[in-house]
Design a protein around this motif. Structure first.
Motif, PDB file in Angstrom:
ATOM      1  N   ARG A   5       0.827  -1.202   0.000  1.00  0.00           N
ATOM      2  CA  ARG A   5       0.000   0.000   0.000  1.00  0.00           C
ATOM      3  C   ARG A   5       0.862   1.252   0.000  1.00  0.00           C
ATOM      4  NH1 ARG A   5      -5.354  -0.134   1.501  1.00  0.00           N
ATOM      5  NH2 ARG A   5      -5.114   1.847   2.594  1.00  0.00           N
ATOM      6  N   ALA A 164      -6.497   2.480  -7.420  1.00  0.00           N
ATOM      7  CA  ALA A 164      -7.169   2.293  -6.127  1.00  0.00           C
ATOM      8  C   ALA A 164      -6.811   3.398  -5.150  1.00  0.00           C
ATOM      9  CB  ALA A 164      -6.803   0.930  -5.544  1.00  0.00           C
ATOM     10  N   ALA A 168      -9.643   5.770  -3.327  1.00  0.00           N
ATOM     11  CA  ALA A 168      -9.728   5.897  -1.870  1.00  0.00           C
ATOM     12  C   ALA A 168      -9.564   7.350  -1.420  1.00  0.00           C
ATOM     13  CB  ALA A 168      -8.671   5.017  -1.210  1.00  0.00           C
ATOM     14  N   LEU A 174     -15.365   4.495   1.332  1.00  0.00           N
ATOM     15  CA  LEU A 174     -15.066   3.586   0.237  1.00  0.00           C
ATOM     16  C   LEU A 174     -16.362   3.051  -0.377  1.00  0.00           C
ATOM     17  CD1 LEU A 174     -12.052   1.433   1.521  1.00  0.00           C
ATOM     18  CD2 LEU A 174     -12.033   3.207  -0.249  1.00  0.00           C
ATOM     19  N   LYS A 192      -6.737  -5.309  -6.174  1.00  0.00           N
ATOM     20  CA  LYS A 192      -7.029  -6.305  -5.139  1.00  0.00           C
ATOM     21  C   LYS A 192      -5.957  -6.275  -4.046  1.00  0.00           C
ATOM     22  CE  LYS A 192      -7.972 -11.225  -4.343  1.00  0.00           C
ATOM     23  NZ  LYS A 192      -6.929 -11.461  -3.319  1.00  0.00           N
ATOM     24  N   TYR A 194      -4.136  -3.753  -3.194  1.00  0.00           N
ATOM     25  CA  TYR A 194      -4.203  -2.507  -2.432  1.00  0.00           C
ATOM     26  C   TYR A 194      -5.342  -2.521  -1.416  1.00  0.00           C
ATOM     27  CZ  TYR A 194      -4.175   2.385  -1.186  1.00  0.00           C
ATOM     28  OH  TYR A 194      -4.106   3.551  -0.462  1.00  0.00           O
ATOM     29  N   PHE A 195      -6.513  -2.926  -1.860  1.00  0.00           N
ATOM     30  CA  PHE A 195      -7.662  -2.911  -0.952  1.00  0.00           C
ATOM     31  C   PHE A 195      -7.634  -4.074   0.031  1.00  0.00           C
ATOM     32  CE2 PHE A 195     -10.078  -0.326  -4.256  1.00  0.00           C
ATOM     33  CZ  PHE A 195     -10.058   0.826  -3.486  1.00  0.00           C
ATOM     34  N   GLY A 199     -11.486  -4.154   1.893  1.00  0.00           N
ATOM     35  CA  GLY A 199     -11.968  -3.094   1.030  1.00  0.00           C
ATOM     36  C   GLY A 199     -13.295  -3.413   0.386  1.00  0.00           C
TER      37      GLY A 199
END
Length: 413
Positions: A5, A164, A168, A174, A192, A194-195, A199
């Motif tokens: 992230r 992403a 955000a 979100l 995918k 990142y979240f 998420g």
């Protein structure tokens, strides 16, 4: 996960030296249509009209940091990755060698040349992408150049995750769901990652003629499709990237929706006519799949990533044609017409007031009792074809519908 992230956020920040964030826009038309709060992440409005600039930027940025003496970078692409890399090579003032198939449309070659300027060399090799890729990799081996993969690369995945990051940062809360187009899987794997599991729910849309992710998920391992329909040229791949599948392998196959290519054309036309948004086939995937999940998204906030807008308008007649056929508003027939005076007039008299002849080819051969006619008919209501068929049958004409007969339709139409 924390490290990924942070790296994606840094990549996103670094990109601001190259281009501004792409807009995140609420779409009133789609929101009303699906009784939901629908937002579009407009990657079609990046400088190269696709998100591919993100992965290319991050991969080249990190390659230069790791190998300061490396001055030549290579890719193989017939589309968006080539344009993204060309733009990035000019930004970093490095040399890029871009291999493209000989069959690449001149418009895409010219756009790539414009974005890269004097920093790039375009090499046309191979009739098919696999041949082009082999040539590019052989060049890298011979010249010691650095190969930039379009999707199967950790730094590319990290760069695509910046989509992403921006979602955000631009939403106070979100969304409930993010809908993603899938080709090689770089964008999907990045978002995918990142979240993570905390998420939004992720839904994946891939072309039915290149549904490599769904096939791999069902098999529980990587799958190479034997045949691919290249209409959705920005997303139709025979095999999803290995690194990307490693990230996506725990996705449920039920989260992946194959999109019918003809139905996709109706979405492209709809977005163009109603919203004035030009999308390439891959760019419309996430919007088109809303029809399949309409019951799931009512009352929810949904972000669709419109991944690209590099559409060659020479393809518009084909898109319109496929859309009409999907909607049942246009059909093609083979008519056996008796070779007697007045037969054609009798047939034409059976057409309804809204039935329009769009194509007519008549082949009359001597010493034959019947001639053959290829006829295309457009109308404004699919029910009209049922009424026409009844009248034709009653009149005794022999009419064969070839609209969905791929072998005959591809040859004749």
């Amino acid at each position: 996960m924390t490290d990924f992230r942070a790296a994606a956020q840094q990549a996103c920040d670094e990109m601001r030296a190259l281009f501004e964030e792409t807009p995140l826009q609420r779409n009133d038309h789609l929101s009303l249509k699906y009784d939901a709060d629908i937002w579009l992440k407009r990657e079609d409005l990046s400088p190269v009209r696709s998100y591919k600039i993100r992965g290319a930027f991050n991969a080249l940025r990190k390659a230069r940091a790791a190998q300061p003496d490396q001055t030549t970078f290579v890719c193989a692409s017939a589309g968006n990755h080539a344009q993204g890399m060309a733009y990035v090579c000019r930004h970093f003032d490095v040399r890029g060698v871009i291999f493209m198939p000989v069959t690449t449309p001149a418009q895409k070659i010219e756009k790539t040349r414009i974005f890269g300027g004097s920093n790039i060399e375009i090499v046309l090799k191979g009739d098919y992408f696999d041949d082009t890729l082999a040539e590019a990799q052989a060049y890298c081996t011979a010249k010691g150049a650095h190969f930039l993969s379009p999707f199967d690369d950790d730094d590319v995945i990290e760069g695509q995750a910046s989509v992403a990051v921006e979602i955000a940062r631009n939403m106070q809360v979100l969304p409930d769901m993010v809908v993603l187009p899938v080709g090689g899987g770089g964008l999907s794997a990045g978002i995918k990652s990142y979240f993570g599991g905390q998420g939004p729910e992720l839904i994946f849309a891939e072309p039915a003629g290149g549904a490599s992710l769904k096939a791999a998920l069902r098999a529980g391992t990587q799958v190479t499709l034997q045949k691919v329909d290249n209409f959705v040229d920005g997303a139709a791949v025979a095999r999803i990237g290995d690194r990307n599948f490693a990230v996506l392998q725990d996705v449920s196959a039920d989260q992946v929706y194959p999109v019918d290519e003809d139905r996709l054309c109706t979405t492209m036309i709809e977005m163009l006519n109603i919203e004035g948004i030009v999308l390439e086939p891959a760019g419309a995937l996430s919007i088109d799949v809303l029809a399949d999940i309409a019951d799931q998204i009512k009352g929810k906030t949904v972000v669709c990533v419109s991944s690209g807008g590099n559409f060659d308008f020479e393809r518009l007649p084909e898109v319109k044609e496929r859309a009409q056929r999907f909607l049942g508003l246009k059909k093609y027939f083979i008519l056996r017409l008796p070779q007697r005076p007045g037969a054609l007039k009798d047939f034409l008299g059976l057409l309804g007031p809204k039935d329009d002849i769009a194509r007519f080819e008549y082949l009359k051969k001597s010493a034959r009792n019947f001639g053959t006619v290829l006829i295309g008919i457009e109308t404004d209501d699919p029910a009209n074809f049922g009424n026409l068929d009844a009248r034709i049958t009653q009149a005794g004409f022999d009419l064969r519908d070839i609209t969905k007969d791929a072998a005959i339709a591809d040859f004749l139409i």
